[in-house]
Scaffold this motif. Structure first.
Motif, PDB file in Angstrom:
ATOM      1  N   GLN A  13       0.838  -1.196   0.000  1.00  0.00           N
ATOM      2  CA  GLN A  13       0.000   0.000   0.000  1.00  0.00           C
ATOM      3  C   GLN A  13       0.879   1.254   0.000  1.00  0.00           C
ATOM      4  O   GLN A  13       0.624   2.195  -0.758  1.00  0.00           O
ATOM      5  CB  GLN A  13      -0.926  -0.002   1.205  1.00  0.00           C
ATOM      6  CG  GLN A  13      -1.870   1.177   1.223  1.00  0.00           C
ATOM      7  CD  GLN A  13      -2.889   1.081   2.337  1.00  0.00           C
ATOM      8  OE1 GLN A  13      -2.921   0.122   3.107  1.00  0.00           O
ATOM      9  NE2 GLN A  13      -3.733   2.078   2.439  1.00  0.00           N
ATOM     10  N   LYS A  14       1.937   1.257   0.821  1.00  0.00           N
ATOM     11  CA  LYS A  14       2.846   2.405   0.851  1.00  0.00           C
ATOM     12  C   LYS A  14       3.547   2.578  -0.498  1.00  0.00           C
ATOM     13  O   LYS A  14       3.719   3.707  -0.975  1.00  0.00           O
ATOM     14  CB  LYS A  14       3.879   2.240   1.967  1.00  0.00           C
ATOM     15  CG  LYS A  14       3.286   2.389   3.350  1.00  0.00           C
ATOM     16  CD  LYS A  14       4.323   2.102   4.425  1.00  0.00           C
ATOM     17  CE  LYS A  14       3.678   2.120   5.791  1.00  0.00           C
ATOM     18  NZ  LYS A  14       4.624   1.693   6.844  1.00  0.00           N
ATOM     19  N   ALA A  16       2.363   1.679  -3.424  1.00  0.00           N
ATOM     20  CA  ALA A  16       1.352   2.192  -4.352  1.00  0.00           C
ATOM     21  C   ALA A  16       1.124   3.684  -4.128  1.00  0.00           C
ATOM     22  O   ALA A  16       0.984   4.453  -5.093  1.00  0.00           O
ATOM     23  CB  ALA A  16       0.039   1.421  -4.187  1.00  0.00           C
ATOM     24  N   GLU A  17       1.106   4.112  -2.872  1.00  0.00           N
ATOM     25  CA  GLU A  17       0.926   5.529  -2.565  1.00  0.00           C
ATOM     26  C   GLU A  17       2.089   6.355  -3.115  1.00  0.00           C
ATOM     27  O   GLU A  17       1.877   7.449  -3.657  1.00  0.00           O
ATOM     28  CB  GLU A  17       0.791   5.734  -1.059  1.00  0.00           C
ATOM     29  CG  GLU A  17      -0.518   5.211  -0.499  1.00  0.00           C
ATOM     30  CD  GLU A  17      -0.540   5.150   1.028  1.00  0.00           C
ATOM     31  OE1 GLU A  17       0.433   5.581   1.682  1.00  0.00           O
ATOM     32  OE2 GLU A  17      -1.546   4.642   1.568  1.00  0.00           O
ATOM     33  N   LEU A  18       3.311   5.835  -2.981  1.00  0.00           N
ATOM     34  CA  LEU A  18       4.467   6.534  -3.542  1.00  0.00           C
ATOM     35  C   LEU A  18       4.325   6.684  -5.056  1.00  0.00           C
ATOM     36  O   LEU A  18       4.572   7.760  -5.603  1.00  0.00           O
ATOM     37  CB  LEU A  18       5.764   5.780  -3.229  1.00  0.00           C
ATOM     38  CG  LEU A  18       6.315   5.903  -1.824  1.00  0.00           C
ATOM     39  CD1 LEU A  18       7.542   4.995  -1.650  1.00  0.00           C
ATOM     40  CD2 LEU A  18       6.685   7.342  -1.514  1.00  0.00           C
ATOM     41  N   HIS A  19       3.932   5.610  -5.724  1.00  0.00           N
ATOM     42  CA  HIS A  19       3.761   5.663  -7.181  1.00  0.00           C
ATOM     43  C   HIS A  19       2.699   6.682  -7.574  1.00  0.00           C
ATOM     44  O   HIS A  19       2.905   7.477  -8.495  1.00  0.00           O
ATOM     45  CB  HIS A  19       3.410   4.284  -7.739  1.00  0.00           C
ATOM     46  CG  HIS A  19       4.601   3.431  -7.980  1.00  0.00           C
ATOM     47  ND1 HIS A  19       5.343   3.512  -9.135  1.00  0.00           N
ATOM     48  CD2 HIS A  19       5.194   2.478  -7.216  1.00  0.00           C
ATOM     49  CE1 HIS A  19       6.350   2.658  -9.058  1.00  0.00           C
ATOM     50  NE2 HIS A  19       6.278   2.016  -7.913  1.00  0.00           N
ATOM     51  N   ARG A  20       1.575   6.642  -6.875  1.00  0.00           N
ATOM     52  CA  ARG A  20       0.497   7.586  -7.204  1.00  0.00           C
ATOM     53  C   ARG A  20       0.949   9.032  -7.011  1.00  0.00           C
ATOM     54  O   ARG A  20       0.649   9.902  -7.822  1.00  0.00           O
ATOM     55  CB  ARG A  20      -0.740   7.309  -6.344  1.00  0.00           C
ATOM     56  CG  ARG A  20      -1.631   6.229  -6.897  1.00  0.00           C
ATOM     57  CD  ARG A  20      -2.988   6.210  -6.209  1.00  0.00           C
ATOM     58  NE  ARG A  20      -2.904   5.938  -4.789  1.00  0.00           N
ATOM     59  CZ  ARG A  20      -2.814   4.720  -4.243  1.00  0.00           C
ATOM     60  NH1 ARG A  20      -2.784   3.659  -5.025  1.00  0.00           N
ATOM     61  NH2 ARG A  20      -2.760   4.562  -2.950  1.00  0.00           N
ATOM     62  N   ALA A  21       1.682   9.278  -5.938  1.00  0.00           N
ATOM     63  CA  ALA A  21       2.072  10.651  -5.611  1.00  0.00           C
ATOM     64  C   ALA A  21       3.223  11.180  -6.457  1.00  0.00           C
ATOM     65  O   ALA A  21       3.280  12.380  -6.742  1.00  0.00           O
ATOM     66  CB  ALA A  21       2.443  10.735  -4.127  1.00  0.00           C
ATOM     67  N   ARG A  34      11.291   5.170  -2.673  1.00  0.00           N
ATOM     68  CA  ARG A  34      11.108   3.723  -2.823  1.00  0.00           C
ATOM     69  C   ARG A  34      12.271   2.980  -2.163  1.00  0.00           C
ATOM     70  O   ARG A  34      12.079   1.996  -1.468  1.00  0.00           O
ATOM     71  CB  ARG A  34      10.983   3.355  -4.306  1.00  0.00           C
ATOM     72  CG  ARG A  34      10.771   1.867  -4.534  1.00  0.00           C
ATOM     73  CD  ARG A  34      10.570   1.532  -5.988  1.00  0.00           C
ATOM     74  NE  ARG A  34      11.646   2.060  -6.794  1.00  0.00           N
ATOM     75  CZ  ARG A  34      11.554   2.317  -8.096  1.00  0.00           C
ATOM     76  NH1 ARG A  34      10.437   2.090  -8.741  1.00  0.00           N
ATOM     77  NH2 ARG A  34      12.592   2.787  -8.757  1.00  0.00           N
ATOM     78  N   SER A  93      -3.518  -0.525  -7.968  1.00  0.00           N
ATOM     79  CA  SER A  93      -4.292  -0.277  -6.754  1.00  0.00           C
ATOM     80  C   SER A  93      -3.622  -0.980  -5.598  1.00  0.00           C
ATOM     81  O   SER A  93      -2.975  -2.001  -5.761  1.00  0.00           O
ATOM     82  CB  SER A  93      -5.733  -0.766  -6.915  1.00  0.00           C
ATOM     83  OG  SER A  93      -5.879  -2.072  -6.457  1.00  0.00           O
ATOM     84  N   ALA A  94      -3.782  -0.432  -4.424  1.00  0.00           N
ATOM     85  CA  ALA A  94      -3.136  -0.978  -3.236  1.00  0.00           C
ATOM     86  C   ALA A  94      -3.760  -2.285  -2.798  1.00  0.00           C
ATOM     87  O   ALA A  94      -3.182  -3.013  -2.008  1.00  0.00           O
ATOM     88  CB  ALA A  94      -3.213   0.029  -2.091  1.00  0.00           C
TER      89      ALA A  94
END
Length: 149
Positions: A13-14, A16-21, A34, A93-94
């Motif tokens: 999840q973390k 995925a959040e890094l990728h999205r941001a 990362r 998606s996470a």
């Protein structure tokens, strides 16, 4: 143990959040963040196997995996490939549980690693890595490739 840590829902999840941001806006920061996230798992697992839980310990581990008796292990190669796919896949998606090879970043580069002239061996190794890969990620891909030869 590394595969288990990288497969953890919280880690994914973390990631995925890094990728999205950051993936589209700041790939250099994504790469640095990362690496920090990956080290959170490595720093917990590596000391169990006699390595420092630090970037130096990661390099020592990668060097150890290049030893012939480990590099030729099908199991180590399989697990290494799974780890690389988790880390290098841009998460959609996470909530995803398994990496999907169709989501591997389309922008990748071929890296040619050249052996030191005083060492014995094949001379060079080509690996394919994401364009934003760090040196540690290149070494991990090389370790996986060496394990699969």
């Amino acid at each position: 143990d590394l595969l288990q840590g990288f497969s953890d829902q919280g880690f994914r999840q973390k990631l995925a959040e890094l990728h999205r941001a950051l993936a589209d806006t700041n790939p250099n920061k994504l790469r640095a963040e990362r690496q920090k996230l990956i080290l959170t798992v490595q720093s917990q697992v590596l000391p169990k196997y006699g390595f420092e839980g630090s970037p130096i310990g990661v390099l020592q581990m990668l060097h150890a995996f290049s030893e012939p008796h480990l590099a030729e292990s099908e199991e180590i190669s399989r697990v290494g490939a799974m780890i690389n796919q988790i880390i290098f896949v841009e998460p959609a998606s996470a909530s995803e549980q398994e990496p999907d090879s169709s989501q591997v970043k389309s922008k990748s580069v071929r890296v040619k690693l050249v052996q030191h002239p005083e060492e014995e061996g094949p001379g060079h190794l080509d690996v394919q890595v994401p364009e934003s890969a760090t040196m540690g990620e290149v070494l991990a891909a090389a370790a996986t490739a060496l394990g699969s030869e």
